[in-house]
Design an enzyme around this catalytic site. Structure first.
Site, short mmCIF file in Angstrom:
data_model
loop_
_atom_site.label_atom_id
_atom_site.label_comp_id
_atom_site.label_asym_id
_atom_site.label_seq_id
_atom_site.Cartn_x
_atom_site.Cartn_y
_atom_site.Cartn_z
N LEU A 14 0.85 -1.19 0.00
CA LEU A 14 0.00 0.00 0.00
C LEU A 14 0.89 1.24 0.00
O LEU A 14 1.06 1.93 0.99
CB LEU A 14 -0.92 -0.03 1.23
CG LEU A 14 -2.17 0.83 1.18
CD1 LEU A 14 -2.96 0.60 -0.10
CD2 LEU A 14 -3.05 0.54 2.38
N HIS A 15 1.49 1.47 -1.15
CA HIS A 15 2.48 2.54 -1.30
C HIS A 15 2.17 3.36 -2.54
O HIS A 15 1.74 2.81 -3.55
CB HIS A 15 3.87 1.91 -1.40
CG HIS A 15 4.97 2.89 -1.58
ND1 HIS A 15 5.34 3.76 -0.58
CD2 HIS A 15 5.76 3.16 -2.63
CE1 HIS A 15 6.32 4.52 -1.03
NE2 HIS A 15 6.61 4.16 -2.27
N ALA A 16 2.37 4.66 -2.48
CA ALA A 16 2.22 5.61 -3.59
C ALA A 16 0.93 5.44 -4.38
O ALA A 16 -0.13 5.81 -3.92
CB ALA A 16 3.45 5.58 -4.48
N PRO A 18 -1.03 2.79 -5.31
CA PRO A 18 -2.11 2.03 -4.67
C PRO A 18 -2.73 2.78 -3.48
O PRO A 18 -3.95 2.76 -3.29
CB PRO A 18 -1.44 0.75 -4.21
CG PRO A 18 -0.25 0.60 -5.09
CD PRO A 18 0.20 1.99 -5.38
#
Length: 88
Positions: A14-16, A18
């Site tokens: 769950l990074h950038a 997403p």
């Protein structure tokens, strides 16, 4: 308060990008939603910095919580966002 446990399907976690997709979906919900991991305080699902700060990796379980008349529908929608790797 309703709760859903969801495994993060995004291959990058769950990074950038997403996280941005998730936050946009959370902001569209009619009730406030929080997201957290076991052992950490839940954060506002509408805050990009807070969501990225969770550092949720692919395959990790997160906990979504909401309260209100449409909480179940909101959590279902957000669980779908997390459970699908849109980049795959």
């Amino acid at each position: 308060m309703i709760e859903r446990r969801v495994v993060v399907a995004y291959s990058v976690g769950l990074h950038a990008r997403p996280a941005a997709l998730f936050v946009k979906a959370a902001a569209a919900q009619p009730v406030p939603v929080t997201i957290g991991k076991d052992g950490s305080d839940p954060v506002d699902a509408r805050s990009i910095l807070s969501v990225i700060g969770l550092a949720a990796k692919a395959g990790e379980e997160v906990v979504l919580r909401a309260e209100g008349p449409q909480a179940g529908q909101a959590l279902d929608a957000l669980a779908d966002v997390l459970a699908t790797d849109h980049d795959a």
